[in-house]
Design an enzyme around this catalytic site. Structure first.
Site, mmCIF file in Angstrom:
data_model
loop_
_atom_site.group_PDB
_atom_site.id
_atom_site.type_symbol
_atom_site.label_atom_id
_atom_site.label_comp_id
_atom_site.label_asym_id
_atom_site.label_seq_id
_atom_site.Cartn_x
_atom_site.Cartn_y
_atom_site.Cartn_z
ATOM 1 N N HIS A 17 -6.570 -2.959 9.769
ATOM 2 C CA HIS A 17 -7.875 -3.192 9.117
ATOM 3 C C HIS A 17 -9.015 -2.978 10.117
ATOM 4 O O HIS A 17 -10.020 -2.362 9.798
ATOM 5 C CB HIS A 17 -7.964 -4.639 8.604
ATOM 6 C CG HIS A 17 -7.022 -4.986 7.495
ATOM 7 N ND1 HIS A 17 -6.143 -6.042 7.579
ATOM 8 C CD2 HIS A 17 -6.848 -4.457 6.258
ATOM 9 C CE1 HIS A 17 -5.465 -6.151 6.440
ATOM 10 N NE2 HIS A 17 -5.864 -5.195 5.627
ATOM 11 N N LYS A 41 -3.530 -13.272 -7.120
ATOM 12 C CA LYS A 41 -2.677 -13.310 -5.928
ATOM 13 C C LYS A 41 -2.700 -14.706 -5.331
ATOM 14 O O LYS A 41 -3.602 -15.479 -5.589
ATOM 15 C CB LYS A 41 -3.191 -12.315 -4.885
ATOM 16 C CG LYS A 41 -2.920 -10.878 -5.245
ATOM 17 C CD LYS A 41 -3.265 -9.981 -4.082
ATOM 18 C CE LYS A 41 -3.013 -8.516 -4.408
ATOM 19 N NZ LYS A 41 -3.408 -7.643 -3.293
ATOM 20 N N ARG A 90 -2.034 4.470 4.311
ATOM 21 C CA ARG A 90 -0.967 4.508 5.303
ATOM 22 C C ARG A 90 0.048 5.589 4.973
ATOM 23 O O ARG A 90 0.229 6.535 5.694
ATOM 24 C CB ARG A 90 -0.266 3.147 5.403
ATOM 25 C CG ARG A 90 -1.011 2.150 6.251
ATOM 26 C CD ARG A 90 -0.613 0.751 5.937
ATOM 27 N NE ARG A 90 -1.007 0.403 4.582
ATOM 28 C CZ ARG A 90 -0.910 -0.797 4.066
ATOM 29 N NH1 ARG A 90 -0.377 -1.770 4.771
ATOM 30 N NH2 ARG A 90 -1.325 -1.038 2.838
ATOM 31 N N SER A 128 -0.425 -6.764 6.332
ATOM 32 C CA SER A 128 -0.544 -8.218 6.444
ATOM 33 C C SER A 128 0.804 -8.883 6.180
ATOM 34 O O SER A 128 1.163 -9.864 6.836
ATOM 35 C CB SER A 128 -1.578 -8.739 5.441
ATOM 36 O OG SER A 128 -2.834 -8.179 5.702
HETATM 37 P P1 ADP Z 1 -5.587 -5.162 -0.913
HETATM 38 O O1 ADP Z 1 -4.905 -6.380 -1.458
HETATM 39 O O2 ADP Z 1 -6.927 -4.898 -1.556
HETATM 40 O O3 ADP Z 1 -4.746 -3.931 -0.846
HETATM 41 P P2 ADP Z 1 -5.291 -5.334 1.976
HETATM 42 O O4 ADP Z 1 -5.927 -6.326 2.888
HETATM 43 O O5 ADP Z 1 -3.812 -5.310 1.907
HETATM 44 O O6 ADP Z 1 -5.978 -5.582 0.575
HETATM 45 O O7 ADP Z 1 -5.776 -3.874 2.367
HETATM 46 C C1 ADP Z 1 -7.120 -3.491 2.315
HETATM 47 C C2 ADP Z 1 -7.232 -2.007 2.605
HETATM 48 O O8 ADP Z 1 -6.859 -1.758 3.955
HETATM 49 C C3 ADP Z 1 -6.327 -1.120 1.744
HETATM 50 O O9 ADP Z 1 -7.017 0.079 1.439
HETATM 51 C C4 ADP Z 1 -5.157 -0.839 2.638
HETATM 52 O O10 ADP Z 1 -4.532 0.394 2.325
HETATM 53 C C5 ADP Z 1 -5.855 -0.767 3.993
HETATM 54 N N1 ADP Z 1 -4.932 -1.051 5.072
HETATM 55 C C6 ADP Z 1 -4.130 -2.136 5.239
HETATM 56 N N2 ADP Z 1 -3.379 -2.024 6.350
HETATM 57 C C7 ADP Z 1 -3.731 -0.836 6.924
HETATM 58 C C8 ADP Z 1 -3.282 -0.107 8.085
HETATM 59 N N3 ADP Z 1 -2.316 -0.571 8.874
HETATM 60 N N4 ADP Z 1 -3.853 1.092 8.341
HETATM 61 C C9 ADP Z 1 -4.805 1.591 7.516
HETATM 62 N N5 ADP Z 1 -5.252 0.979 6.399
HETATM 63 C C10 ADP Z 1 -4.716 -0.219 6.103
#
Ligand code: ADP
Length: 161
Positions: A17, A41, A90, A128
């Site tokens: 992130h 969630k 990803r 996460s």
């Molecule tokens: P959500 O529940 O909205 O998917 P996340 O916190 O899981 O929230 O992810 C938010 C954004 O960050 C998403 O677009 C996700 O693809 C991106 N993201 C999460 N982890 C990574 C990573 N390791 N590299 C690039 N983008 C990421």
């Protein structure tokens, strides 16, 4: 003033992130990292905890702010006048969901574009959930989360067990 919104759960925020935040901050005049209070969630970290961790890791970015949203993303985007919704990609597995969301959001509000930033190779397998799983079993997550919030995450997830 080109403003972007980067929405997500950030439960908790990871190096993946942070990398997207840093890159978005270079592309846009200002970026709002938006913590989604998604009722569907059950986040492991409270909204306040997630916001505080984001505030900590973004304190050196002058054009980045952190906010909370408990409504429809496009309503927020419209209200603040953002021109882009930033999301990270990803693997192919992210694509279908992200594609669907981008189309749905564009349908609901035509005034902003979803912009996808590809992950950096070192963060490709980072999420996460992976962080939580490793930390719950006492594993080392120091390569996966920013150093300034490592203690808070570890303590919280270890105590929960
Ligand atoms: P959500 O529940 O909205 O998917 P996340 O916190 O899981 O929230 O992810 C938010 C954004 O960050 C998403 O677009 C996700 O693809 C991106 N993201 C999460 N982890 C990574 C990573 N390791 N590299 C690039 N983008 C990421």
């Amino acid at each position: 003033m080109r403003l972007a919104v980067y929405p997500g759960s950030f439960d908790p925020v990871t190096n993946g992130h942070k990398d997207i935040i840093a890159r978005a901050a270079q592309l846009f005049d200002a970026v709002i990292v938006l913590v989604s209070v998604n009722a569907g969630k059950h986040p492991s970290f409270s909204t306040t905890e997630r916001v505080n961790m984001l505030l900590e890791i973004t304190k050196d970015f002058e054009n980045v702010r952190v906010d909370i949203n408990d409504g429809l993303l496009v309503d927020y985007v419209k209200r603040v006048g953002a021109v882009a919704i930033v999301r990270g990609l990803r693997a192919v597995s992210d694509f279908e969901y992200e594609f669907q969301m981008a189309l749905a959001n564009k349908n609901l509000y035509d005034g902003a574009e979803t912009v996808f930033l590809t992950t950096s190779t070192q963060n490709m397998y980072l999420s996460s959930s992976v962080v939580k799983e490793i930390a719950c079993f006492g594993g080392d997550i120091s390569h996966f989360v920013p150093e300034s919030i490592l203690g808070a995450i570890t303590e919280r997830l270890t105590n929960k067990k």
